[in-house]
Scaffold this active site. Structure first.
Site, PDB file in Angstrom:
ATOM      1  N   GLY A  77     106.543 -15.167 -21.269  1.00 52.08           N
ATOM      2  CA  GLY A  77     105.969 -13.863 -20.966  1.00 52.08           C
ATOM      3  C   GLY A  77     106.056 -12.970 -22.177  1.00 52.08           C
ATOM      4  N   SER A  78     106.171 -11.687 -21.910  1.00 53.63           N
ATOM      5  CA  SER A  78     106.128 -10.740 -23.025  1.00 53.63           C
ATOM      6  C   SER A  78     107.500 -10.607 -23.692  1.00 53.63           C
ATOM      7  CB  SER A  78     105.672  -9.381 -22.516  1.00 53.63           C
ATOM      8  OG  SER A  78     106.602  -8.902 -21.574  1.00 53.63           O
ATOM      9  N   GLY A 138     111.269 -10.569 -22.033  1.00 51.66           N
ATOM     10  CA  GLY A 138     112.174 -11.600 -22.559  1.00 51.66           C
ATOM     11  C   GLY A 138     113.485 -11.010 -23.040  1.00 51.66           C
ATOM     12  N   CYS A 150      98.953 -17.318 -26.097  1.00 54.44           N
ATOM     13  CA  CYS A 150     100.002 -16.877 -27.027  1.00 54.44           C
ATOM     14  C   CYS A 150      99.818 -17.537 -28.387  1.00 54.44           C
ATOM     15  CB  CYS A 150     101.392 -17.110 -26.453  1.00 54.44           C
ATOM     16  SG  CYS A 150     101.595 -18.732 -25.737  1.00 54.44           S
ATOM     17  N   GLU A 200     100.963  -7.760 -30.436  1.00 55.22           N
ATOM     18  CA  GLU A 200     100.242  -8.815 -29.730  1.00 55.22           C
ATOM     19  C   GLU A 200      99.303  -8.149 -28.723  1.00 55.22           C
ATOM     20  OE1 GLU A 200     102.268 -11.447 -26.937  1.00 55.22           O
ATOM     21  OE2 GLU A 200     101.087 -13.104 -27.726  1.00 55.22           O
TER      22      GLU A 200
HETATM   23  P1  ADP Z   1     102.731 -10.820 -18.996  1.00 60.27           P
HETATM   24  O1  ADP Z   1     102.176  -9.889 -20.003  1.00 60.27           O
HETATM   25  O2  ADP Z   1     102.457 -12.259 -19.244  1.00 60.27           O
HETATM   26  O3  ADP Z   1     102.481 -10.394 -17.580  1.00 60.27           O
HETATM   27  P2  ADP Z   1     105.497 -10.248 -18.428  1.00 60.27           P
HETATM   28  O4  ADP Z   1     106.688 -10.473 -19.307  1.00 60.27           O
HETATM   29  O5  ADP Z   1     105.288  -8.886 -17.871  1.00 60.27           O
HETATM   30  O6  ADP Z   1     104.290 -10.746 -19.279  1.00 60.27           O
HETATM   31  O7  ADP Z   1     105.536 -11.245 -17.187  1.00 60.27           O
HETATM   32  C1  ADP Z   1     105.866 -12.618 -17.297  1.00 60.27           C
HETATM   33  C2  ADP Z   1     106.601 -13.050 -16.025  1.00 60.27           C
HETATM   34  O8  ADP Z   1     107.843 -12.343 -15.949  1.00 60.27           O
HETATM   35  C3  ADP Z   1     105.852 -12.713 -14.738  1.00 60.27           C
HETATM   36  O9  ADP Z   1     106.057 -13.741 -13.783  1.00 60.27           O
HETATM   37  C4  ADP Z   1     106.514 -11.422 -14.304  1.00 60.27           C
HETATM   38  O10 ADP Z   1     106.404 -11.181 -12.912  1.00 60.27           O
HETATM   39  C5  ADP Z   1     107.957 -11.700 -14.692  1.00 60.27           C
HETATM   40  N1  ADP Z   1     108.788 -10.471 -14.847  1.00 60.27           N
HETATM   41  C6  ADP Z   1     108.392  -9.237 -15.227  1.00 60.27           C
HETATM   42  N2  ADP Z   1     109.428  -8.381 -15.221  1.00 60.27           N
HETATM   43  C7  ADP Z   1     110.523  -9.076 -14.833  1.00 60.27           C
HETATM   44  C8  ADP Z   1     111.897  -8.758 -14.621  1.00 60.27           C
HETATM   45  N3  ADP Z   1     112.373  -7.547 -14.823  1.00 60.27           N
HETATM   46  N4  ADP Z   1     112.731  -9.744 -14.212  1.00 60.27           N
HETATM   47  C9  ADP Z   1     112.262 -10.999 -14.032  1.00 60.27           C
HETATM   48  N5  ADP Z   1     110.993 -11.358 -14.196  1.00 60.27           N
HETATM   49  C10 ADP Z   1     110.108 -10.422 -14.584  1.00 60.27           C
END
Ligand code: ADP
Length: 478
Positions: A225-226, A230, A281, A380
């Protein structure tokens, strides 16, 4: 199964609040309704995975092999149908979606084989008569949190090795794409994954994701994810001393040298930057071009871009599908405005366009006169936007390519053996491409980056064993 499609917890399909999954090619169309898991559902899923671990981790390799193979066969047999579903919920074109589904099948096939190949080492001790056995064991309950841009391939490349090496799983897909995740879990469930071994909890990151991240019963966490999410997950995991594997994007450079095969370079940039709507990505977003070829190259890329058709993902003539959702579109348009504001020149694209259906269509955008310090060259964007940076020579190109907080993929177009070899060695990236686009990687070799792109050991191929197992060293005196 009827809507809303339920979550899977401890082998039981659990219903919940119905959430509509919308088609970004046509927002009036609902692809399906999916049950939103609660925090309590996520906690029950973790408990079920914990209870299922002892038996699954000791199950016969052939049992695991048979299940993964069966899943692979069904995914492959249904690739057109699953590709259509993926295309409808995520917005990549149908050929791209079918290719992604095929890749998921190949990943399950690969790890089915790996179930039978796990072995260890036997070494003599430094003490006479003593033997030392080195084996690998499953880690425990693995939390899997995935993004929306590869709704079946990323879950596949995390779930397949997790199950292969004897772990149990709590899987939280991205909110935007529950359809492919649900279909995959349904296939694995029917292929014979025992109750509790694979649990699906569709829902919000801040609720369901958070419950997984906070649990002391989750021994390992793999996330794509982002960067921001992360970092938060890494901090929470560090307190628990948990094993983590994070993939967090890129700002991938593609270098074009004067000596490049011109057509190869144009193909690499158009494909790498704009296919899958730039929502990869590994997409190329910084195009670093030496001055001898710069103007001709920009003209050729522009012409190729103007021949691309942006439109509904399932239309046969579409090259570039829609942006995944409204907030991503707003973000893309905001970066395009910032590029103009900071003095870059938009040579083509970057327009929201209307089509017959009410979709989120954005024409691919190319900027020139960019510096590597501009926002569009640093952040990004995750959309069909590329920034061309003019440089003098190879040395400057390499320096600019490496001047980024990310390090996922880096590409070069050149016919010089010297420059290709130097770039492979000195590009600061986990993956390097010579005369190939930065995106588009094989399923059987390691995937991952350096610097801010990745944290933890590599995904995919035989290197996945590092994350999904721990090593045991056993000494024995006869
Ligand atoms: P993207 O831009 O790909 O949506 P995110 O990092 O927001 O990137 O999301 C990637 C994954 O992480 C998704 O499944 C999202 O629901 C999950 N996610 C977002 N916030 C949290 C958090 N605080 N704890 C755990 N998982 C999360």
């Amino acid at each position: 199964m009827n809507d809303p499609k339920p979550n899977l917890v401890g082998g039981v399909w659990l219903t919940g609040e119905a959430v509509a999954n919308r088609n970004p090619s046509d927002l009036s169309q609902v692809v399906g309704h999916y049950a939103r898991a609660t925090r309590a559902d996520a906690e029950a899923a973790i408990a079920a995975a914990k209870a299922a671990f002892p038996a699954w981790s000791r199950s016969a390799p052939l049992t695991r092999h048979a299940i993964l193979r069966k899943a692979s066969d069904e995914i492959l047999a249904r690739r057109d149908q699953l590709g259509r579903l993926l295309s409808m919920e995520e917005g990549k074109t149908l050929p791209e979606a079918i290719a992604e589904v095929t890749r998921a099948a190949q990943i399950f096939d690969f790890f089915a084989g790996e179930c039978l190949r796990s072995g260890g080492e036997l070494l003599p001790s430094v003490r006479p008569g003593v033997g030392v056995e080195i084996t690998r064991e499953a880690v425990g309950v693995v939390g899997i949190i995935t993004p929306w841009n590869f709704p079946i391939a990323i879950p596949a490349w995390k779930i397949a090795p997790a199950l292969c090496y004897g772990n149990t799983v709590v899987f939280k897909p991205a909110d935007l794409v529950p359809g492919s995740a649900w279909a995959l879990v349904d296939i694995l469930h029917r292929a014979g994954v025992p109750d509790g071994v694979l649990n699906l909890v569709m829902g919000r990151g801040s609720v369901v994701g958070q419950a997984i991240v906070e649990s002391t019963d989750v021994s390992a966490l793999t996330f794509t994810g982002s960067r921001g999410t992360g970092e938060a997950l890494a901090m929470a995991s560090a307190r628990l001393m948990r094993k983590v594997q994070f993939e967090m994007g890129g700002k991938n450079p593609f270098v074009v040298l004067d000596d490049a095969d011109f057509e190869v370079a144009v193909d690499c940039v158009v494909n790498g930057s704009f296919f899958s709507t730039g929502q990869r990505c590994t997409a190329s977003s910084r195009i670093i071009v030496t001055e001898g070829v710069h103007d001709a190259f920009v003209a050729a890329v522009k012409a190729r871009m103007q021949a691309l058709t942006t439109g509904p993902a399932l239309d046969p003539g579409t090259d570039i599908g829609p942006v995944v959702d409204e907030s991503q579109l707003v973000q893309d348009l905001d970066y395009i405005a910032r590029g103009k504001g900071e003095g870059a020149r938009l040579v083509t694209g970057g327009d929201r366009v209307a089509r017959a259906t009410e979709g989120l269509f954005l024409t691919p955008a190319l900027f020139t006169e960019c510096t590597n310090a501009m926002t569009i060259a640093r952040a990004e964007i995750f959309g069909p936007v590329a920034a061309v940076i003019r440089v003098r020579d190879y040395d400057e190109a390499l320096a600019v390519a490496n001047d980024t907080p990310f390090g996922l993929s880096a590409g070069i177009a050149t016919t010089s053996l010297k420059h290709a070899s130097d770039f492979k060695r000195n590009a600061q990236a986990g993956m390097v491409m010579v005369n190939l686009p930065t995106a588009g990687v094989d399923f059987h070799v390691p995937f991952g980056g350096t610097k801010g792109s990745s944290h933890g050991s590599r995904e995919q191929g035989r290197y996945a064993v590092e994350f999904f197992t721990t090593v045991k060293t056993a000494y024995q005196k006869p």
